[in-house]
Design an enzyme around this catalytic site. Structure first.
Site, PDB file in Angstrom:
ATOM      1  N   ASP A  13       0.848  -1.192   0.000  1.00 56.09           N
ATOM      2  CA  ASP A  13       0.000   0.000   0.000  1.00 56.09           C
ATOM      3  C   ASP A  13       0.885   1.244   0.000  1.00 56.09           C
ATOM      4  O   ASP A  13       1.849   1.345   0.774  1.00 56.09           O
ATOM      5  CB  ASP A  13      -0.908   0.004   1.232  1.00 56.09           C
ATOM      6  CG  ASP A  13      -1.973   1.087   1.144  1.00 56.09           C
ATOM      7  OD1 ASP A  13      -3.015   0.824   0.523  1.00 56.09           O
ATOM      8  OD2 ASP A  13      -1.749   2.187   1.689  1.00 56.09           O
ATOM      9  N   GLU A  39      -4.753   2.494  -4.164  1.00 56.60           N
ATOM     10  CA  GLU A  39      -3.288   2.511  -4.072  1.00 56.60           C
ATOM     11  C   GLU A  39      -2.741   1.207  -3.512  1.00 56.60           C
ATOM     12  O   GLU A  39      -1.589   1.141  -3.068  1.00 56.60           O
ATOM     13  CB  GLU A  39      -2.826   3.685  -3.205  1.00 56.60           C
ATOM     14  CG  GLU A  39      -3.218   3.612  -1.743  1.00 56.60           C
ATOM     15  CD  GLU A  39      -4.594   4.225  -1.447  1.00 56.60           C
ATOM     16  OE1 GLU A  39      -4.808   4.627  -0.304  1.00 56.60           O
ATOM     17  OE2 GLU A  39      -5.431   4.297  -2.367  1.00 56.60           O
ATOM     18  N   ASP A  62      -2.215   9.390 -10.293  1.00 55.29           N
ATOM     19  CA  ASP A  62      -2.180   8.348 -11.321  1.00 55.29           C
ATOM     20  C   ASP A  62      -0.745   8.075 -11.780  1.00 55.29           C
ATOM     21  O   ASP A  62      -0.353   6.926 -12.011  1.00 55.29           O
ATOM     22  CB  ASP A  62      -3.032   8.757 -12.525  1.00 55.29           C
ATOM     23  CG  ASP A  62      -4.518   8.767 -12.208  1.00 55.29           C
ATOM     24  OD1 ASP A  62      -4.894   8.223 -11.156  1.00 55.29           O
ATOM     25  OD2 ASP A  62      -5.288   9.317 -13.014  1.00 55.29           O
ATOM     26  N   HIS A  83      -5.271  14.477  -8.900  1.00 53.94           N
ATOM     27  CA  HIS A  83      -5.429  13.051  -9.172  1.00 53.94           C
ATOM     28  C   HIS A  83      -4.571  12.573 -10.337  1.00 53.94           C
ATOM     29  O   HIS A  83      -4.185  11.401 -10.385  1.00 53.94           O
ATOM     30  CB  HIS A  83      -6.899  12.734  -9.439  1.00 53.94           C
ATOM     31  CG  HIS A  83      -7.751  12.768  -8.212  1.00 53.94           C
ATOM     32  ND1 HIS A  83      -7.890  11.703  -7.366  1.00 53.94           N
ATOM     33  CD2 HIS A  83      -8.488  13.768  -7.670  1.00 53.94           C
ATOM     34  CE1 HIS A  83      -8.686  12.030  -6.354  1.00 53.94           C
ATOM     35  NE2 HIS A  83      -9.066  13.277  -6.514  1.00 53.94           N
ATOM     36  N   ASN A  86      -2.827  13.130  -3.883  1.00 54.06           N
ATOM     37  CA  ASN A  86      -4.021  13.569  -4.615  1.00 54.06           C
ATOM     38  C   ASN A  86      -4.480  14.954  -4.168  1.00 54.06           C
ATOM     39  O   ASN A  86      -4.842  15.801  -4.985  1.00 54.06           O
ATOM     40  CB  ASN A  86      -5.157  12.556  -4.416  1.00 54.06           C
ATOM     41  CG  ASN A  86      -4.973  11.303  -5.247  1.00 54.06           C
ATOM     42  OD1 ASN A  86      -4.353  11.330  -6.298  1.00 54.06           O
ATOM     43  ND2 ASN A  86      -5.508  10.196  -4.769  1.00 54.06           N
TER      44      ASN A  86
END
Length: 370
Positions: free
Chosen positions: A246, A289, A263, A259, A254
């Site tokens: 994670d 994630e 990405d 965002h 973000n």
């Protein structure tokens, strides 16, 4: 005057906060729409408009344009679905025509076989009849000349019957040959169409089990793979290690950089993990994630060593947003499949608990489940 100024300032603050929230919402929705478009197999006529739409969303847009963008995405999806449905319907229609033609050929073949059998029976009857006449002539002939004439006539009838039979056979063979060539051409077309449809269906299947953002297998693919590996581990008792991963503080990326930056982080991390593990290891994006790794034929200790190298590589990798370096780290929970595990979900829960411990102990670390 002071009283009148306060509401105006408060209203301005609310408007700014609302605008920021709407902007974040637009970026979030844009990321979802981009992921949705990535899962589509877009036909050639719609690809130009799809590229323009993707560029618009990647560059960012004002939240007031959101309804228009959503409408364009929905329109593109509907056109894509209509085209794919038409392709499939055309394939089925063509396949049905080919099958009807094959059925007709089989009916013709049966009819030709019947005609061939009847011709053989007719020839056999003619020959037997003429042979009987020859035998009768031998008994009834009063002179050699009479016998010669009688035999010559019977033989002529036999030759004529055989010629008729051979001519009928040649006609049937020519018709069957031409029909066979025609059918062969149709079968080749049908095979080509079938291969194209199989490739399309395989493409759709791969899209269904692939994550469009990272190009890694997705959660559905992981569920399929882990079931296979768990069954194999149970059969051969070979080591199998499962790792849950994670990204640390991903929400901050973000929130602070948008965002699209988030990405980018996910794509880079996906590549870093894949590049530093073996081809036999299975890496999937589990969701958000979170990633998951399956390491067949690998003990927990060896897997932990490999994962530590992955963790260090991620922590040492330069991530830049807006010209500013940002450190990205990742936490990992590691466990092996155990004899007491009733299913692979038991192992996943154990690895997930170890991941939680890594987060609690400060992140940027890997912990082996006890």
């Amino acid at each position: 005057e002071e009283g009148s100024d306060k509401p105006a300032d408060a209203s301005a603050t609310v408007d700014v906060e609302t605008a920021e929230q709407l902007s974040l919402l637009s970026h979030h929705i844009s990321a979802i729409l981009l992921e949705l478009l990535g899962q589509l197999s877009i036909p050639q006529p719609q690809r130009k408009s799809a590229r323009l739409l993707i560029q618009k969303m990647e560059q960012g847009f004002d939240w007031q344009q959101l309804p228009v963008v959503i409408d364009e995405v929905v329109t593109l999806i509907l056109k894509t679905l209509v085209v794919r449905q038409e392709d499939f319907e055309n394939y089925l229609s063509s396949l049905n025509l080919q099958l009807v033609d094959i059925q007709g050929f089989l009916v013709e073949s049966r009819a030709n076989q019947k005609a061939h059998r009847q011709s053989s029976e007719t020839l056999d009857g003619v020959v037997r009849n003429d042979v009987s006449k020859v035998e009768a002539s031998l008994l009834q002939a009063e002179s050699l000349d009479q016998l010669k004439n009688s035999v010559r006539l019977q033989l002529a009838d036999i030759v004529k019957a055989m010629d008729n039979y051979r001519n009928e056979q040649e006609v049937r063979e020519q018709q069957a040959g031409a029909r066979m060539e025609q059918l062969q051409g149709k079968l080749e077309i049908m095979e080509e169409q079938s291969l194209r449809m199989q490739a399309h269906l395989e493409e759709q299947r791969m899209r269904a089990i692939s994550d469009p953002l990272t190009t890694l297998p997705n959660r559905a693919a992981y569920n399929e793979k882990v079931a296979q590996e768990f069954s194999r581990q149970r059969r051969y008792q070979h080591p199998l290690t499962l790792v849950v991963c994670d990204v640390d503080h991903f929400k901050r990326v973000n929130d602070n950089y948008g965002h699209l930056a988030g990405d980018k982080v996910l794509r880079l991390i996906a590549r870093l993990i894949s590049d530093r593990l073996r081809e036999s290891d299975f890496v999937a994006r589990y969701g958000g994630e979170e990633f998951v790794v399956l390491m067949p034929e690998t003990s927990v200790d060896k897997a932990h060593e490999a994962i530590e190298q992955v963790r260090e590589a991620i922590a040492d990798s330069p991530f830049n947003f807006g010209g500013q370096p940002v450190q990205i780290t990742m936490s990992f929970g590691v466990t092996g499949i155990r004899a007491a595990d009733k299913s692979h979900e038991d192992a996943f829960q154990r690895a997930d608990d170890a991941l939680y411990q890594a987060k609690q102990q400060g992140r940027n670390r890997s912990i082996v489940a006890p």
